[in-house]
Design a protein around this motif. Structure first.
Motif, PDB file in Angstrom:
ATOM      1  N   LEU A  49       0.888  -0.808   0.293  1.00  0.00           N
ATOM      2  CA  LEU A  49       0.074   0.306   0.303  1.00  0.00           C
ATOM      3  C   LEU A  49       1.213   1.167  -0.296  1.00  0.00           C
ATOM      4  CD1 LEU A  49      -3.739   1.440  -0.084  1.00  0.00           C
ATOM      5  CD2 LEU A  49      -2.491   0.785   2.847  1.00  0.00           C
ATOM      6  N   TRP A  50       1.703   1.300   0.330  1.00  0.00           N
ATOM      7  CA  TRP A  50       3.016   2.228   0.677  1.00  0.00           C
ATOM      8  C   TRP A  50       4.780   1.885   1.101  1.00  0.00           C
ATOM      9  CZ3 TRP A  50       1.024   6.761   0.952  1.00  0.00           C
ATOM     10  CH2 TRP A  50       1.199   8.306   1.324  1.00  0.00           C
ATOM     11  N   PRO A  51       4.929   1.298  -0.632  1.00  0.00           N
ATOM     12  CA  PRO A  51       5.825   1.079  -0.686  1.00  0.00           C
ATOM     13  C   PRO A  51       6.953   1.906  -0.302  1.00  0.00           C
ATOM     14  CG  PRO A  51       5.529   0.989  -2.832  1.00  0.00           C
ATOM     15  CD  PRO A  51       4.226   1.172  -1.853  1.00  0.00           C
ATOM     16  N   PHE A  52       7.065   3.155  -1.100  1.00  0.00           N
ATOM     17  CA  PHE A  52       8.165   4.053  -1.058  1.00  0.00           C
ATOM     18  C   PHE A  52       8.812   4.251   0.575  1.00  0.00           C
ATOM     19  CE2 PHE A  52       6.617   3.673  -5.376  1.00  0.00           C
ATOM     20  CZ  PHE A  52       7.646   3.461  -5.690  1.00  0.00           C
ATOM     21  N   GLY A  53       9.929   4.044   0.714  1.00  0.00           N
ATOM     22  CA  GLY A  53      10.944   4.569   1.681  1.00  0.00           C
ATOM     23  C   GLY A  53      11.370   3.786   2.671  1.00  0.00           C
ATOM     24  N   ARG A  54      10.528   2.293   2.286  1.00  0.00           N
ATOM     25  CA  ARG A  54      10.246   1.167   2.777  1.00  0.00           C
ATOM     26  C   ARG A  54      10.906  -0.077   2.280  1.00  0.00           C
ATOM     27  NH1 ARG A  54       5.192  -0.436   6.199  1.00  0.00           N
ATOM     28  NH2 ARG A  54       4.034  -0.125   3.937  1.00  0.00           N
ATOM     29  N   THR A  55      12.108  -0.566   2.449  1.00  0.00           N
ATOM     30  CA  THR A  55      12.215  -1.866   1.382  1.00  0.00           C
ATOM     31  C   THR A  55      12.599  -3.515   2.466  1.00  0.00           C
ATOM     32  OG1 THR A  55      14.305  -2.657   0.658  1.00  0.00           O
ATOM     33  CG2 THR A  55      14.928  -2.453   3.125  1.00  0.00           C
ATOM     34  N   ILE A  56      12.811  -4.403   1.711  1.00  0.00           N
ATOM     35  CA  ILE A  56      12.451  -5.952   2.600  1.00  0.00           C
ATOM     36  C   ILE A  56      14.134  -6.348   2.248  1.00  0.00           C
ATOM     37  CG2 ILE A  56      11.764  -8.350   2.209  1.00  0.00           C
ATOM     38  CD1 ILE A  56       9.462  -6.802   1.561  1.00  0.00           C
ATOM     39  N   VAL A  57      13.861  -6.981   3.515  1.00  0.00           N
ATOM     40  CA  VAL A  57      15.516  -7.590   4.131  1.00  0.00           C
ATOM     41  C   VAL A  57      14.971  -9.088   4.705  1.00  0.00           C
ATOM     42  CG1 VAL A  57      16.761  -5.392   4.689  1.00  0.00           C
ATOM     43  CG2 VAL A  57      15.787  -6.560   6.534  1.00  0.00           C
ATOM     44  N   ALA A  58      15.921 -10.210   4.532  1.00  0.00           N
ATOM     45  CA  ALA A  58      15.759 -11.582   5.119  1.00  0.00           C
ATOM     46  C   ALA A  58      15.809 -10.991   5.903  1.00  0.00           C
ATOM     47  CB  ALA A  58      16.903 -11.886   4.627  1.00  0.00           C
ATOM     48  N   LYS A  59      14.908 -11.913   7.096  1.00  0.00           N
ATOM     49  CA  LYS A  59      15.210 -12.257   8.623  1.00  0.00           C
ATOM     50  C   LYS A  59      16.766 -13.348   8.765  1.00  0.00           C
ATOM     51  CE  LYS A  59      10.882 -11.884  10.436  1.00  0.00           C
ATOM     52  NZ  LYS A  59       9.652 -12.009  10.714  1.00  0.00           N
ATOM     53  N   PRO A  60      17.329 -13.167   9.996  1.00  0.00           N
ATOM     54  CA  PRO A  60      18.520 -13.587   9.914  1.00  0.00           C
ATOM     55  C   PRO A  60      18.139 -15.185  10.532  1.00  0.00           C
ATOM     56  CG  PRO A  60      18.633 -11.896  11.243  1.00  0.00           C
ATOM     57  CD  PRO A  60      18.036 -11.890   9.982  1.00  0.00           C
ATOM     58  N   THR A  61      17.236 -14.752  11.604  1.00  0.00           N
ATOM     59  CA  THR A  61      17.192 -17.151  11.706  1.00  0.00           C
ATOM     60  C   THR A  61      16.015 -17.376  11.157  1.00  0.00           C
ATOM     61  OG1 THR A  61      14.418 -15.075  13.053  1.00  0.00           O
ATOM     62  CG2 THR A  61      16.521 -15.203  13.894  1.00  0.00           C
ATOM     63  N   ALA A  62      15.555 -16.851   9.713  1.00  0.00           N
ATOM     64  CA  ALA A  62      14.461 -17.671   9.159  1.00  0.00           C
ATOM     65  C   ALA A  62      15.173 -18.860   8.706  1.00  0.00           C
ATOM     66  CB  ALA A  62      14.378 -16.781   7.514  1.00  0.00           C
ATOM     67  N   GLY A  63      14.571 -19.676   8.226  1.00  0.00           N
ATOM     68  CA  GLY A  63      15.194 -21.556   8.135  1.00  0.00           C
ATOM     69  C   GLY A  63      14.480 -22.201   7.434  1.00  0.00           C
ATOM     70  N   VAL A  64      14.372 -23.320   7.623  1.00  0.00           N
ATOM     71  CA  VAL A  64      13.581 -24.356   6.631  1.00  0.00           C
ATOM     72  C   VAL A  64      12.346 -24.371   6.981  1.00  0.00           C
ATOM     73  CG1 VAL A  64      12.843 -26.862   6.836  1.00  0.00           C
ATOM     74  CG2 VAL A  64      15.603 -25.859   6.926  1.00  0.00           C
ATOM     75  N   GLY A  65      11.414 -23.754   8.185  1.00  0.00           N
ATOM     76  CA  GLY A  65      10.348 -23.339   7.901  1.00  0.00           C
ATOM     77  C   GLY A  65       9.753 -21.811   7.433  1.00  0.00           C
TER      78      GLY A  65
END
Length: 136
Positions: A49-65
């Protein structure tokens, strides 16, 4: 500039993509077993809805789940939303003014396919977070 781009984005495509994410989230929450995917849909929908000024990064704790959850997500709702972003991006790129918005729509395709294991951060904090992940 971010505010102006966000307002134009909201009018031309953000609201409609938000409605798509909202619909997917409601359907996934109704199915009860898929509530975590519904919550992810709402989270990414607000970003769409309001993307500019934000970005997406990978969570370091993300795993197989997260990976397995993303496989389920793609089957249930992800590919529909990705097609929506692609079609919106193509439509926005028809005009010169819409090209930055079309590029933003294309950037949302990967997160619409794999939202789990991702985090939405301010662009001001994204560099600091990336450096912290690398241990710098």
């Amino acid at each position: 500039m971010r505010t102006l781009l966000n307002i134009i984005w909201l009018v031309l495509s953000g609201f409609w993509m938000f409605l798509g994410y909202l619909f997917a989230g409601i359907v996934l929450c109704i199915l009860i077993l898929t509530i975590p995917w519904g919550i992810a849909s709402f989270r990414i929908g607000v970003y769409a809805l309001w993307p500019f000024g934000r970005t997406i990064v990978a969570k370091p704790t993300a795993g197989v789940g997260s990976f397995l959850g993303n496989v389920v997500w793609v089957i249930l709702a992800g590919w529909w939303l990705a097609i929506g972003h692609i079609l919106t991006g193509v439509a926005l790129c028809i005009t010169i003014i819409g090209i930055p918005l079309g590029i933003a729509s294309f950037k949302l395709v990967p997160v619409s396919l794999m939202p789990l294991g991702k985090e939405i951060v301010s662009t001001r904090g994204a560099f600091d977070q990336a450096m912290a992940q690398r241990g710098v």
